[in-house]
Design a protein around this motif. Structure first.
Motif, short mmCIF file in Angstrom:
data_model
loop_
_atom_site.label_atom_id
_atom_site.label_comp_id
_atom_site.label_asym_id
_atom_site.label_seq_id
_atom_site.Cartn_x
_atom_site.Cartn_y
_atom_site.Cartn_z
N ASP A 82 8.38 6.94 -10.78
CA ASP A 82 8.09 5.82 -11.52
C ASP A 82 8.22 4.53 -10.96
O ASP A 82 9.20 4.43 -10.42
CB ASP A 82 8.94 5.69 -12.67
CG ASP A 82 8.81 4.80 -13.72
OD1 ASP A 82 7.71 4.67 -14.49
OD2 ASP A 82 9.46 3.79 -13.77
N ALA A 83 7.49 3.65 -10.93
CA ALA A 83 7.18 2.31 -10.19
C ALA A 83 8.55 1.42 -10.25
O ALA A 83 8.80 0.79 -9.47
CB ALA A 83 6.18 1.42 -10.60
N GLY B 190 1.89 5.47 -7.30
CA GLY B 190 0.48 5.37 -8.04
C GLY B 190 0.10 4.07 -8.62
O GLY B 190 0.85 3.33 -9.03
N TRP B 191 -1.11 3.64 -8.17
CA TRP B 191 -1.35 2.29 -7.91
C TRP B 191 -1.82 1.79 -9.58
O TRP B 191 -1.27 0.56 -9.86
CB TRP B 191 -3.01 2.14 -7.56
CG TRP B 191 -2.87 2.15 -6.13
CD1 TRP B 191 -3.07 3.15 -5.19
CD2 TRP B 191 -2.96 0.90 -4.93
NE1 TRP B 191 -2.80 2.79 -3.78
CE2 TRP B 191 -2.77 1.62 -3.73
CE3 TRP B 191 -2.70 -0.51 -5.25
CZ2 TRP B 191 -2.68 0.68 -2.63
CZ3 TRP B 191 -2.67 -1.17 -4.10
CH2 TRP B 191 -2.49 -0.71 -2.79
N LYS B 192 -2.01 2.53 -10.37
CA LYS B 192 -2.44 2.02 -11.81
C LYS B 192 -0.77 1.92 -12.33
O LYS B 192 -0.82 0.99 -13.12
CB LYS B 192 -3.11 3.27 -12.70
CG LYS B 192 -3.30 2.70 -13.90
CD LYS B 192 -4.30 4.03 -14.52
CE LYS B 192 -4.46 3.46 -15.98
NZ LYS B 192 -5.38 4.46 -16.74
N ALA B 193 -0.08 2.78 -12.06
CA ALA B 193 1.35 2.85 -12.72
C ALA B 193 1.96 1.61 -12.16
O ALA B 193 2.76 0.72 -13.00
CB ALA B 193 2.09 3.94 -12.53
N ALA C 97 0.77 -1.67 -13.51
CA ALA C 97 0.86 -1.74 -14.76
C ALA C 97 2.26 -2.50 -15.44
O ALA C 97 2.14 -3.22 -16.08
CB ALA C 97 0.52 -0.49 -15.71
N LYS C 98 3.21 -2.06 -14.56
CA LYS C 98 4.38 -2.85 -14.57
C LYS C 98 4.56 -4.15 -13.81
O LYS C 98 5.40 -5.05 -14.31
CB LYS C 98 5.24 -1.76 -14.00
CG LYS C 98 5.67 -0.54 -14.79
CD LYS C 98 7.05 0.28 -14.51
CE LYS C 98 7.06 1.66 -15.21
NZ LYS C 98 7.51 1.05 -16.76
N ASN C 99 3.95 -4.16 -12.71
CA ASN C 99 4.07 -5.43 -11.85
C ASN C 99 3.22 -6.35 -11.65
O ASN C 99 2.97 -7.43 -11.10
CB ASN C 99 4.45 -4.83 -10.46
CG ASN C 99 5.68 -4.02 -10.53
OD1 ASN C 99 6.81 -4.31 -10.97
ND2 ASN C 99 5.49 -2.92 -9.70
N CYS D 207 0.93 -1.15 0.05
CA CYS D 207 -0.07 0.06 0.04
C CYS D 207 0.93 1.34 0.03
O CYS D 207 0.55 2.10 -0.86
CB CYS D 207 -1.04 -0.03 1.12
SG CYS D 207 -2.31 -1.44 1.30
N THR D 208 1.96 1.30 0.69
CA THR D 208 2.56 2.52 0.70
C THR D 208 3.46 2.89 -0.50
O THR D 208 3.57 3.93 -0.98
CB THR D 208 3.77 2.34 1.90
OG1 THR D 208 4.47 1.08 2.00
CG2 THR D 208 2.91 2.43 3.47
#
Length: 395
Positions: A297-298, A139-142, A145-147, A132-133
């Motif tokens: 960026d994630a 950003g949850w979406k980003a 999207a990657k993971n 969560c942190t």
């Protein structure tokens, strides 16, 4: 496990002594690795590792003979390190991380299934909170999207690997551990019935509750985390007897001929360690007032500086829960915990101090890291340091 492989090669006396030394080194190394994964300074990680290794309740288990717990602990800490890597590094993680978690869990369950089960609960809370942190910051979406795809495949792999590696450990729990615990419970029931007051019906006594909460930590004895042996040292020392309530029979009465208690452990975590951990906690809260940077960026979350808020406050929450549950029968909250599936089979609520000690060690690492990186113009750290030291002096 090294313990399984080398016991047939070494004289039993040397095997026992050297085994404790090796276990201590492995606990220190695993704690150091975990703190380095959290991106702490090497010196800070070393301080945290020593704080974990020399924590009172952990270290005095040598004299109590709880060898299974001691061997289990490096696997537990390693699991925390790998979970942190998986969540923070995301898709950059490799398949062998999930194999290592499966192997670590299987080994931990083999040596001390009840305590390891408590750590699994703490590990699950830690994983969810860290997800969560990190996802909130990037950003949850980003983040997903990657993971997302990598996580889905990895969870499947984790289940498969544990089914292969952990099956013997799970079978051992049901065939041996639970059977042994039931036998202990029956002996406890017999002992309770034998010493029950003649005016009290044995049916009205919940033997299982007494068995499960027999080693509950009295609230006033939490002070021993920062103050060494305020209630005496041990039960077998006439010059410095232990006069607290930990380990005391449920039906003990003053001025009776009953044995007062049987205590093997010391809970002292260290005054300096508690002070530094307190400093880290207050600093984590103080950082809420600091302006947050733009969402990153994630994929770059693994290269950032230590996440004081994300890790420190998660462990602070785990410490508070562990501290409350360690009180056992002295708090009504434990009655709710006791009603959860399987939790009535876990005895000695003071075991939650094991989780608390690991949390303190992590906070010690973060506190030292903050002090090492402290700049003279950072008045926030200076103020927090003074406040935490004043609170420690008050204790």
């Amino acid at each position: 496990s090294f313990d399984t492989l080398w016991k047939v090669l070494i004289n039993p006396i040397h095997y026992s002594d050297l085994g404790y030394i090796i276990i201590t080194v492995l606990v220190a190394l695993s704690a150091y690795h975990y703190l380095r994964v959290l991106r702490l300074d090497k010196m800070a990680a070393a301080f945290g590792a020593v704080a974990m290794t020399l924590s009172g309740y952990h270290f005095t288990l040598f004299s109590a003979g709880h060898r299974g717990y001691l061997i289990m602990m490096p696997y537990v800490i390693l699991c925390f390190a790998i979970v942190e890597q998986i969540i923070a590094y995301g898709y950059k993680c490799k398949w062998y991380h999930f194999v290592m978690i499966s192997a670590g869990a299987a080994a931990g369950l083999t040596y001390q299934p009840d305590i390891f089960l408590l750590f699994v609960g703490a590990l699950a809370i830690y994983a969810i909170a860290r997800l969560c942190t990190i996802a909130t910051r990037t950003g949850w979406k980003a983040y997903f999207a990657k993971n997302g795809r990598h996580f889905a495949l990895s969870i499947v792999a984790l289940i498969v690997f544990f089914a292969i590696i952990g099956t013997p450990s799970v079978r051992n729990i049901f065939e041996n551990t639970l059977t042994g615990r039931e036998e202990q419970l029956e002996q406890s029931k017999a002992a309770t019935a034998q010493v029950a007051d003649s005016a009290t019906s044995t049916e009205s006594i919940d033997s299982k509750w007494i068995f499960a909460t027999g080693w509950s930590l009295p609230p006033d004895e939490l002070i021993e985390l920062a103050v060494p042996s305020p209630y005496g040292f041990d039960t077998g020392n006439p010059k410095a007897p232990y006069i607290g309530e930990l380990g005391r029979p449920h039906d003990w009465k003053p001025n009776s001929n009953m044995f007062g208690n049987y205590r093997q452990h010391n809970l002292y975590a260290g005054m300096l360690q508690i002070g530094i951990a307190l400093f880290a906690i207050i600093l984590c809260f103080a950082l809420f007032g600091k302006k947050t940077e733009a969402k990153q960026d994630a994929a770059d979350s693994s290269t950032q500086s230590p996440d004081y808020q994300g890790v420190g406050l998660v462990w602070f929450g785990i410490i508070i829960v562990a501290m409350i549950l360690s009180l056992g029968r002295f708090t009504p909250i434990y009655a709710l915990f006791y009603k959860l599936p399987v939790m009535d089979m876990i005895r000695c609520p003071v075991k939650f101090i094991h989780i608390l000690e690991l949390g303190i060690a992590v906070l010690v690492g973060f506190g030292i890291d903050a002090l090492l990186k402290h700049k003279d113009d950072d008045k926030r750290v200076t103020l927090v340091g003074r406040i935490s030291m004043l609170l420690l002096i008050a204790v």
